[in-house]
Design a protein around this motif. Structure first.
Motif, PDB file in Angstrom:
ATOM      1  N   SER A   1      19.404 119.111  90.611  1.00  0.00           N
ATOM      2  CA  SER A   1      18.645 120.245  90.953  1.00  0.00           C
ATOM      3  C   SER A   1      18.773 120.017  92.372  1.00  0.00           C
ATOM      4  CB  SER A   1      17.472 120.602  90.207  1.00  0.00           C
ATOM      5  OG  SER A   1      16.637 119.473  90.717  1.00  0.00           O
ATOM      6  N   TYR A   2      18.592 118.180  93.031  1.00  0.00           N
ATOM      7  CA  TYR A   2      17.587 118.551  93.950  1.00  0.00           C
ATOM      8  C   TYR A   2      19.047 118.712  95.068  1.00  0.00           C
ATOM      9  CZ  TYR A   2      13.628 116.313  92.999  1.00  0.00           C
ATOM     10  OH  TYR A   2      12.070 116.386  92.739  1.00  0.00           O
ATOM     11  N   SER A   3      20.310 119.312  94.039  1.00  0.00           N
ATOM     12  CA  SER A   3      21.584 118.748  95.187  1.00  0.00           C
ATOM     13  C   SER A   3      21.663 120.213  95.324  1.00  0.00           C
ATOM     14  CB  SER A   3      22.709 118.859  93.750  1.00  0.00           C
ATOM     15  OG  SER A   3      23.334 117.138  93.793  1.00  0.00           O
ATOM     16  N   VAL A   4      21.230 121.236  94.870  1.00  0.00           N
ATOM     17  CA  VAL A   4      21.188 123.459  95.129  1.00  0.00           C
ATOM     18  C   VAL A   4      19.866 122.582  96.067  1.00  0.00           C
ATOM     19  CG1 VAL A   4      20.235 125.248  94.002  1.00  0.00           C
ATOM     20  CG2 VAL A   4      21.708 122.921  92.590  1.00  0.00           C
ATOM     21  N   LEU A   5      18.553 122.058  96.070  1.00  0.00           N
ATOM     22  CA  LEU A   5      17.334 122.355  96.628  1.00  0.00           C
ATOM     23  C   LEU A   5      16.843 120.558  97.157  1.00  0.00           C
ATOM     24  CD1 LEU A   5      16.058 124.525  98.282  1.00  0.00           C
ATOM     25  CD2 LEU A   5      14.291 123.810  96.618  1.00  0.00           C
ATOM     26  N   PRO A   6      16.985 120.480  98.660  1.00  0.00           N
ATOM     27  CA  PRO A   6      16.836 119.609  98.476  1.00  0.00           C
ATOM     28  C   PRO A   6      15.627 118.765  98.214  1.00  0.00           C
ATOM     29  CG  PRO A   6      18.426 120.364 100.045  1.00  0.00           C
ATOM     30  CD  PRO A   6      18.105 121.262  99.969  1.00  0.00           C
ATOM     31  N   ASP A   7      15.409 117.900  98.293  1.00  0.00           N
ATOM     32  CA  ASP A   7      13.857 117.226  98.317  1.00  0.00           C
ATOM     33  C   ASP A   7      13.044 117.303  99.361  1.00  0.00           C
ATOM     34  OD1 ASP A   7      12.148 115.822  96.962  1.00  0.00           O
ATOM     35  OD2 ASP A   7      12.476 113.988  97.657  1.00  0.00           O
ATOM     36  N   GLY A   8      11.437 117.610  98.985  1.00  0.00           N
ATOM     37  CA  GLY A   8      10.761 118.049  99.475  1.00  0.00           C
ATOM     38  C   GLY A   8      10.949 119.506 100.300  1.00  0.00           C
ATOM     39  N   TYR A   9      11.961 120.009 100.527  1.00  0.00           N
ATOM     40  CA  TYR A   9      11.882 122.026 100.488  1.00  0.00           C
ATOM     41  C   TYR A   9      10.839 122.558  99.433  1.00  0.00           C
ATOM     42  CZ  TYR A   9      15.106 120.592 104.474  1.00  0.00           C
ATOM     43  OH  TYR A   9      15.455 120.524 105.489  1.00  0.00           O
ATOM     44  N   LEU A  10       9.925 121.985  99.364  1.00  0.00           N
ATOM     45  CA  LEU A  10       8.972 122.924  98.633  1.00  0.00           C
ATOM     46  C   LEU A  10       8.319 124.461  99.149  1.00  0.00           C
ATOM     47  CD1 LEU A  10       7.046 119.287  97.505  1.00  0.00           C
ATOM     48  CD2 LEU A  10       8.916 120.966  95.942  1.00  0.00           C
ATOM     49  N   TYR A  11       8.632 124.350 100.315  1.00  0.00           N
ATOM     50  CA  TYR A  11       7.819 125.953 100.278  1.00  0.00           C
ATOM     51  C   TYR A  11       9.252 127.350 101.040  1.00  0.00           C
ATOM     52  CZ  TYR A  11       4.575 122.634 101.073  1.00  0.00           C
ATOM     53  OH  TYR A  11       3.937 120.914 101.439  1.00  0.00           O
ATOM     54  N   PHE A  12       8.512 128.061 101.464  1.00  0.00           N
ATOM     55  CA  PHE A  12       9.689 128.918 101.516  1.00  0.00           C
ATOM     56  C   PHE A  12       8.485 130.688 101.847  1.00  0.00           C
ATOM     57  CE2 PHE A  12       8.421 130.552  96.899  1.00  0.00           C
ATOM     58  CZ  PHE A  12       9.071 130.937  97.441  1.00  0.00           C
ATOM     59  N   ALA A  13       9.441 131.664 102.523  1.00  0.00           N
ATOM     60  CA  ALA A  13       9.364 132.703 102.840  1.00  0.00           C
ATOM     61  C   ALA A  13      10.066 133.591 103.208  1.00  0.00           C
ATOM     62  CB  ALA A  13       8.638 132.691 104.798  1.00  0.00           C
ATOM     63  N   GLY A  14      10.300 135.022 102.982  1.00  0.00           N
ATOM     64  CA  GLY A  14      10.667 135.878 102.660  1.00  0.00           C
ATOM     65  C   GLY A  14      10.833 137.050 102.873  1.00  0.00           C
ATOM     66  N   ASN A  15      11.083 138.216 103.016  1.00  0.00           N
ATOM     67  CA  ASN A  15      11.228 139.954 103.472  1.00  0.00           C
ATOM     68  C   ASN A  15      11.513 140.352 102.327  1.00  0.00           C
ATOM     69  OD1 ASN A  15      13.868 139.356 103.209  1.00  0.00           O
ATOM     70  ND2 ASN A  15      14.739 139.716 105.020  1.00  0.00           N
ATOM     71  N   GLY A  16      11.589 139.926 101.189  1.00  0.00           N
ATOM     72  CA  GLY A  16      11.761 140.302 100.125  1.00  0.00           C
ATOM     73  C   GLY A  16      13.589 141.272  99.297  1.00  0.00           C
ATOM     74  N   LYS A  17      13.889 140.350 100.531  1.00  0.00           N
ATOM     75  CA  LYS A  17      15.696 140.370  99.705  1.00  0.00           C
ATOM     76  C   LYS A  17      16.394 138.902 101.075  1.00  0.00           C
ATOM     77  CE  LYS A  17      16.281 144.878 102.216  1.00  0.00           C
ATOM     78  NZ  LYS A  17      17.040 146.223 103.017  1.00  0.00           N
ATOM     79  N   ARG A  18      16.077 138.426 101.435  1.00  0.00           N
ATOM     80  CA  ARG A  18      16.525 136.956 101.984  1.00  0.00           C
ATOM     81  C   ARG A  18      15.026 135.763 101.624  1.00  0.00           C
ATOM     82  NH1 ARG A  18      21.342 135.576 102.176  1.00  0.00           N
ATOM     83  NH2 ARG A  18      20.226 132.926 101.660  1.00  0.00           N
ATOM     84  N   ASN A  19      15.362 135.559 100.728  1.00  0.00           N
ATOM     85  CA  ASN A  19      14.355 133.409 100.929  1.00  0.00           C
ATOM     86  C   ASN A  19      14.797 132.696 101.657  1.00  0.00           C
ATOM     87  OD1 ASN A  19      12.122 135.084  99.563  1.00  0.00           O
ATOM     88  ND2 ASN A  19      12.757 134.927  97.737  1.00  0.00           N
ATOM     89  N   ARG A  20      13.865 131.986 102.591  1.00  0.00           N
ATOM     90  CA  ARG A  20      13.993 130.568 103.690  1.00  0.00           C
ATOM     91  C   ARG A  20      13.695 129.859 103.537  1.00  0.00           C
ATOM     92  NH1 ARG A  20      15.676 130.813 110.166  1.00  0.00           N
ATOM     93  NH2 ARG A  20      17.552 128.658 109.625  1.00  0.00           N
ATOM     94  N   PHE A  21      13.989 128.760 102.607  1.00  0.00           N
ATOM     95  CA  PHE A  21      13.150 126.895 102.294  1.00  0.00           C
ATOM     96  C   PHE A  21      13.147 126.793 103.373  1.00  0.00           C
ATOM     97  CE2 PHE A  21      15.851 129.198  99.255  1.00  0.00           C
ATOM     98  CZ  PHE A  21      14.516 129.728  98.261  1.00  0.00           C
ATOM     99  N   ARG A  22      12.012 126.110 103.346  1.00  0.00           N
ATOM    100  CA  ARG A  22      11.778 125.112 104.310  1.00  0.00           C
ATOM    101  C   ARG A  22      10.669 123.534 103.774  1.00  0.00           C
ATOM    102  NH1 ARG A  22       6.621 124.485 105.895  1.00  0.00           N
ATOM    103  NH2 ARG A  22       5.324 126.825 104.790  1.00  0.00           N
ATOM    104  N   ASN A  23      10.567 122.545 104.401  1.00  0.00           N
ATOM    105  CA  ASN A  23       9.702 121.431 104.067  1.00  0.00           C
ATOM    106  C   ASN A  23       8.597 121.646 105.161  1.00  0.00           C
ATOM    107  OD1 ASN A  23      10.947 120.179 106.771  1.00  0.00           O
ATOM    108  ND2 ASN A  23      12.691 118.809 106.579  1.00  0.00           N
ATOM    109  N   ALA A  24       8.065 119.737 104.573  1.00  0.00           N
ATOM    110  CA  ALA A  24       7.248 119.533 104.900  1.00  0.00           C
ATOM    111  C   ALA A  24       6.727 119.347 106.960  1.00  0.00           C
ATOM    112  CB  ALA A  24       5.791 118.533 105.234  1.00  0.00           C
ATOM    113  N   GLU A  25       7.961 119.798 106.993  1.00  0.00           N
ATOM    114  CA  GLU A  25       8.310 119.224 108.785  1.00  0.00           C
ATOM    115  C   GLU A  25       8.589 120.440 109.553  1.00  0.00           C
ATOM    116  OE1 GLU A  25       9.316 117.264 106.379  1.00  0.00           O
ATOM    117  OE2 GLU A  25       8.049 115.507 106.733  1.00  0.00           O
TER     118      GLU A  25
END
Length: 215
Positions: free
Chosen positions: A160-184
Motif C-alpha cells: 500500500s505504501y507504493s500506492v500512497l507514500p508514507d506520511g501522506y495521511l491527509y487530503f482535500a477534495g472537491n467531490g470530484k478529485r482528492n489531493r493528498f498531502r503530508n504534514a510538511e
C-alpha cells in the motif's frame, strides 16, 4: 571383515523393506571367514521402525506439527476485517473522488492505524473529530465497497505504501478529485490503481466490477 560387510548389507536391505517390525535370521554358514572359523552373531528378534531407529540415534529429530488455528479466532478475525472494509467503503462513499482517489482515501485511514500518532483501529481513526466526513448510512455502492476491499488487500500485502507514500495521511477534495498531502504540506495525486492489479486478488467476487468503474 568380509562377514561384517555382508551383515551390514543385509541389515541395510532389511531397514528399507521391513515393516513396523521385522526379524533377521542369521545363517552361520554365511559368517565363515577365510580361516574357516565360524563367528556367531546374535540379531535381535524385533527391531524398531527404520525411521524410529534413525530418530533414536539422534540423526534426525521430529518436527512438531504446525498449530491448527482455532476456528473461533479465525471467524472473529474475518468478521473484524469485514467490518473494517464496510466502514472504509462508507467513508469513501462520502468523501467521493475518482476510483483511484477513493482507494487512497481508504489507505489514509489504514496507514493511520500503522502510525503511532493515530489510533490503532480503522473505526477510531474514521470517527476521530474533524478528520473525515461522517461515513455514509444505508446502502453502499459496489464501486465504493470495491475501492475499500482493494485498499485493504494492498495494505495487507504490504504494497500500500507504493500506492500512497508514507506520511501522506491527509487530503482535500472537491467531490470530484482528492489531493493528498503530508504534514510538511507536500502534495500527491493518487496513481492509477490498475498498475497494482498484480498485487490485488482479482479473483474476489467483486473483481469484475473493477473494470466497469475505472475503465
Amino acid at each position: 571383515m568380509k562377514c561384517f560387510k555382508h551383515l551390514c548389507a543385509k541389515l541395510f536391505l532389511c531397514l528399507f523393506v521391513g515393516g513396523i517390525s521385522f526379524t533377521i535370521d542369521v545363517d552361520a554358514t554365511e559368517l565363515t571367514d577365510a580361516t574357516g572359523t565360524v563367528e556367531v552373531a546374535t540379531a535381535p528378534e524385533t527391531m524398531l521402525n527404520p525411521l524410529d531407529m534413525i530418530m533414536a540415534m539422534g540423526i534426525i529429530t521430529a518436527t512438531p506439527a504446525p498449530a491448527v488455528p482455532d476456528a473461533a479466532v479465525v471467524a472473529e478475525l474475518a468478521e473484524a476485517r469485514a467490518q473494517d472494509v464496510d466502514y472504509l467503503s462508507r467513508l469513501v462513499q462520502t468523501e467521493g473522488g475518482t476510483f483511484d482517489d477513493r482507494v487512497c482515501v481508504a489507505l489514509t485511514a489504514l496507514h493511520r492505524v500503522d502510525s503511532p500518532q493515530f489510533p490503532n483501529t480503522v473505526k477510531e481513526n474514521i470517527d476521530a473529530p474533524s478528520q473525515y466526513a461522517e461515513p455514509a448510512k444505508g446502502t453502499v455502492l459496489p464501486e465504493n465497497l470495491l475501492a475499500a476491499e482493494y485498499a485493504m488487500q494492498l495494505w495487507e500485502s504490504g504494497t500500500s505504501y507504493s500506492v500512497l507514500p508514507d506520511g501522506y495521511l491527509y487530503f482535500a477534495g472537491n467531490g470530484k478529485r482528492n489531493r493528498f498531502r503530508n504534514a510538511e504540506g507536500d502534495h500527491y495525486d493518487a496513481p492509477d490503481i490498475a498498475q497494482f492489479i498484480p498485487y490485488i486478488n482479482t479473483g474476489a467476487p467483486m473483481g469484475p466490477l473493477f473494470l466497469v468503474f475505472i475503465s
